[in-house]
Design an enzyme around this catalytic site. Structure first.
Site, short mmCIF file in Angstrom:
data_model
loop_
_atom_site.label_atom_id
_atom_site.label_comp_id
_atom_site.label_asym_id
_atom_site.label_seq_id
_atom_site.Cartn_x
_atom_site.Cartn_y
_atom_site.Cartn_z
N GLY A 15 99.82 64.28 40.37
CA GLY A 15 98.68 65.21 40.36
C GLY A 15 98.19 65.42 38.94
O GLY A 15 99.00 65.56 38.02
N VAL A 27 98.76 61.40 21.77
CA VAL A 27 99.52 60.14 21.79
C VAL A 27 98.73 59.08 21.01
O VAL A 27 99.27 58.40 20.12
CB VAL A 27 99.78 59.67 23.25
CG1 VAL A 27 100.30 58.24 23.28
CG2 VAL A 27 100.75 60.61 23.95
N ARG A 76 98.71 57.87 43.04
CA ARG A 76 100.07 57.81 43.60
C ARG A 76 100.24 56.38 44.12
O ARG A 76 99.38 55.90 44.85
CB ARG A 76 100.25 58.87 44.66
CG ARG A 76 100.16 60.28 44.05
CD ARG A 76 100.63 61.36 44.99
NE ARG A 76 100.77 62.63 44.29
CZ ARG A 76 99.87 63.61 44.32
NH1 ARG A 76 98.76 63.47 45.01
NH2 ARG A 76 100.09 64.74 43.66
N ASP A 107 108.04 65.04 38.10
CA ASP A 107 109.35 64.45 38.43
C ASP A 107 109.26 63.03 38.99
O ASP A 107 110.01 62.15 38.61
CB ASP A 107 110.04 65.31 39.51
CG ASP A 107 110.98 66.31 38.88
OD1 ASP A 107 111.31 66.14 37.70
OD2 ASP A 107 111.39 67.24 39.59
N THR A 129 102.26 68.88 34.94
CA THR A 129 102.06 69.31 36.33
C THR A 129 101.76 70.80 36.35
O THR A 129 102.39 71.56 35.61
CB THR A 129 103.29 69.03 37.22
OG1 THR A 129 103.15 69.75 38.46
CG2 THR A 129 104.60 69.45 36.59
N ASP A 131 102.59 72.70 38.57
CA ASP A 131 103.61 73.38 39.38
C ASP A 131 104.76 74.02 38.61
O ASP A 131 105.53 74.80 39.18
CB ASP A 131 104.22 72.39 40.40
CG ASP A 131 103.26 72.08 41.54
OD1 ASP A 131 102.27 72.82 41.70
OD2 ASP A 131 103.50 71.10 42.26
N ASP A 133 107.52 72.78 37.81
CA ASP A 133 108.75 72.56 38.59
C ASP A 133 109.65 71.48 37.99
O ASP A 133 110.35 70.79 38.71
CB ASP A 133 108.38 72.21 40.04
CG ASP A 133 107.54 70.95 40.13
OD1 ASP A 133 107.04 70.49 39.10
OD2 ASP A 133 107.40 70.42 41.25
N ARG A 175 103.53 72.95 46.68
CA ARG A 175 104.06 72.51 47.98
C ARG A 175 105.56 72.80 48.06
O ARG A 175 106.05 73.24 49.08
CB ARG A 175 103.79 71.02 48.16
CG ARG A 175 103.85 70.57 49.60
CD ARG A 175 103.32 69.17 49.76
NE ARG A 175 101.88 69.10 49.58
CZ ARG A 175 101.23 67.98 49.22
NH1 ARG A 175 101.89 66.87 49.00
NH2 ARG A 175 99.92 67.99 49.08
P1 ADP Z 1 104.59 63.79 40.21
O1 ADP Z 1 104.81 62.86 39.08
O2 ADP Z 1 103.52 64.80 39.93
O3 ADP Z 1 105.89 64.40 40.72
P2 ADP Z 1 104.56 61.98 42.51
O4 ADP Z 1 105.86 62.49 43.06
O5 ADP Z 1 103.45 61.77 43.46
O6 ADP Z 1 103.95 62.95 41.41
O7 ADP Z 1 104.89 60.63 41.73
C1 ADP Z 1 103.87 59.92 41.08
C2 ADP Z 1 104.13 58.45 41.20
O8 ADP Z 1 105.36 58.12 40.54
C3 ADP Z 1 104.32 57.93 42.62
O9 ADP Z 1 103.11 57.67 43.28
C4 ADP Z 1 105.09 56.65 42.39
O10 ADP Z 1 104.25 55.59 42.02
C5 ADP Z 1 105.97 57.02 41.20
N1 ADP Z 1 107.28 57.42 41.73
C6 ADP Z 1 107.62 58.55 42.38
N2 ADP Z 1 108.91 58.54 42.76
C7 ADP Z 1 109.40 57.35 42.35
C8 ADP Z 1 110.68 56.72 42.44
N3 ADP Z 1 111.71 57.31 43.05
N4 ADP Z 1 110.81 55.48 41.89
C9 ADP Z 1 109.78 54.87 41.28
N5 ADP Z 1 108.55 55.42 41.16
C10 ADP Z 1 108.36 56.62 41.68
O1 F6P Z 2 99.93 68.62 41.17
C1 F6P Z 2 100.76 69.42 41.92
C2 F6P Z 2 100.09 69.76 43.21
O2 F6P Z 2 98.86 70.37 42.94
C3 F6P Z 2 100.92 70.61 44.12
O3 F6P Z 2 100.88 71.98 43.82
C4 F6P Z 2 100.31 70.28 45.44
O4 F6P Z 2 101.22 70.51 46.45
C5 F6P Z 2 99.97 68.85 45.33
O5 F6P Z 2 99.81 68.59 43.95
C6 F6P Z 2 98.75 68.48 46.08
O6 F6P Z 2 98.38 67.20 45.74
P1 F6P Z 2 97.15 66.40 46.37
O7 F6P Z 2 96.20 67.37 46.93
O8 F6P Z 2 96.62 65.63 45.22
O9 F6P Z 2 97.77 65.52 47.41
#
Ligand code: ADP
Ligand code: F6P
Length: 324
Positions: A15, A27, A76, A107, A129, A131, A133, A175
């Protein structure tokens, strides 16, 4: 002695969050100042797999510090979650001469960075993020802007809610994490705060609070509900039926993720961006930049991902006492 980094890649993933542009700018400009080349990877890991990679120059990041979103775009990527995708990503980094990579995200994005590091690409994560979190850090890029946006919106809902003597359920983002809900709950003086980490589905308790507050003469009742609990509209209908108090639901949604970053988000993101490049220049890899205990620090990515973040019980109790 680690091989000297010549080219640094940067991507934003997951996000988006206000302040990501400030981090990208930092950077790029820090890397250039250290004599490195910089490549911007568009649309997160999906853009890496699609080889959407561009050289970045000083002027290309001019006038972005005040802009929300991310100029690199974000995505994503399911493909990158596979071992094959990760190997392909590492090969593409090598093909483009990217020997250091800064990943700005949450994460999930850090798990991707961890995989790339295991495949020999030097990676550094920056927490981005709304969040808040990420366990190893007290600050994540975008949280400050998001809670301020939500707080201002909730103040507005409260005005009309009080005028009509209504109950308002206001749904904020998060979420899995209730930090936005908790902070807004405290900042907006909400009567009830529902957090994914704590809510026990005791709707009767909410109903009892509303009835008691009405008897005590309160003209409004604000319930901050986190997205992870959701169902605000049906909750409003049930509460209205049980209390006789007109109840409305407002879902704030993605306005919380956009907009010009606050001063705090711009400054912290700038420092974290520079810090990430300095780590790479010092030959470090597989680290997460964090702000903890009043300082900018860095953690091993495996240790950082193993940490668990929970809502502070003390803060949650304070919010309950103040909302009564
Ligand atoms: P955030 O980074 O905000 O937590 P996501 O959980 O959607 O958002 O992760 C972002 C992207 O990072 C995913 O779409 C995927 O490409 C990559 N990613 C997430 N989890 C993994 C994982 N376990 N291994 C490798 N890549 C991952
Ligand atoms: O970026 C974090 C966040 O905004 C969460 O708070 C929310 O649950 C999620 O992303 C929603 O993501 P999207 O609407 O892009 O699927």
């Amino acid at each position: 002695m680690a091989k000297e980094i010549k080219t640094i890649g940067v991507l934003t993933s997951g996000g988006d969050a206000p302040g990501m542009n400030a981090a990208i700018r930092a950077v790029v400009r820090t890397a250039l100042a250290r004599g490195k080349q910089v490549r911007g990877i568009m649309k997160g890991y999906q853009g890496l797999l699609n080889e959407e990679i561009e050289d970045m120059e000083k002027m290309g990041v001019s006038s972005i510090i005040q802009r929300g979103g991310t100029i690199l775009g974000t995505a994503r990527s399911m493909e990158f979650k596979t071992e094959e995708g990760q190997k392909k990503g590492a090969d593409i980094c090598r093909k483009h001469g990217i020997d250091g990579l800064v990943v700005i995200g949450g994460d999930g994005s850090f798990r991707g960075a961890q995989r790339l590091a295991n495949l020999g690409i030097n990676t550094i994560g920056i927490p981005g993020t709304i969040d808040l979190d990420i366990a190893c850090t007290d600050y994540t890029i975008g949280f400050d802007t998001a809670v301020n946006t939500a707080m201002q919106a909730i103040d507005k809902v409260r005005d009309t809610s009080t005028s009509h003597e209504r109950c308002s359920i206001i749904e904020v983002m998060g979420r899995h994490a209730g930090y936005i809900a908790l902070w807004c709950g405290i900042a907006n003086g909400a009567e009830d705060i529902l957090l994914p980490e704590r809510y026990d589905n005791d709707e009767q308790a909410l109903i009892n609070n509303i009835i008691r507050n009405r008897k005590n003469g309160k003209k409004h009742h604000i319930i901050i509900n986190a997205e992870g609990i959701g169902h605000s509209a049906s909750m409003a209908r049930r509460i209205e039926a049980a209390t006789g108090v007109e109840t409305r639901a407002t879902i704030l949604g993605h306005i919380q993720r956009g907009g010009s970053p606050t001063c705090k988000d711009r400054v912290y993101a700038s420092i974290m961006g520079s810090y990430a490049v300095d780590l790479l220049c010092e030959g470090k890899s597989k680290r997460i930049v964090a702000y903890a205990g009043g300082k900018y620090v860095d953690f091993d990515i495996n240790e950082a991902l193993a940490m668990k973040k929970d809502i502070s019980e003390y803060q949650f109790n304070v919010s309950k006492i103040l909302g009564r």
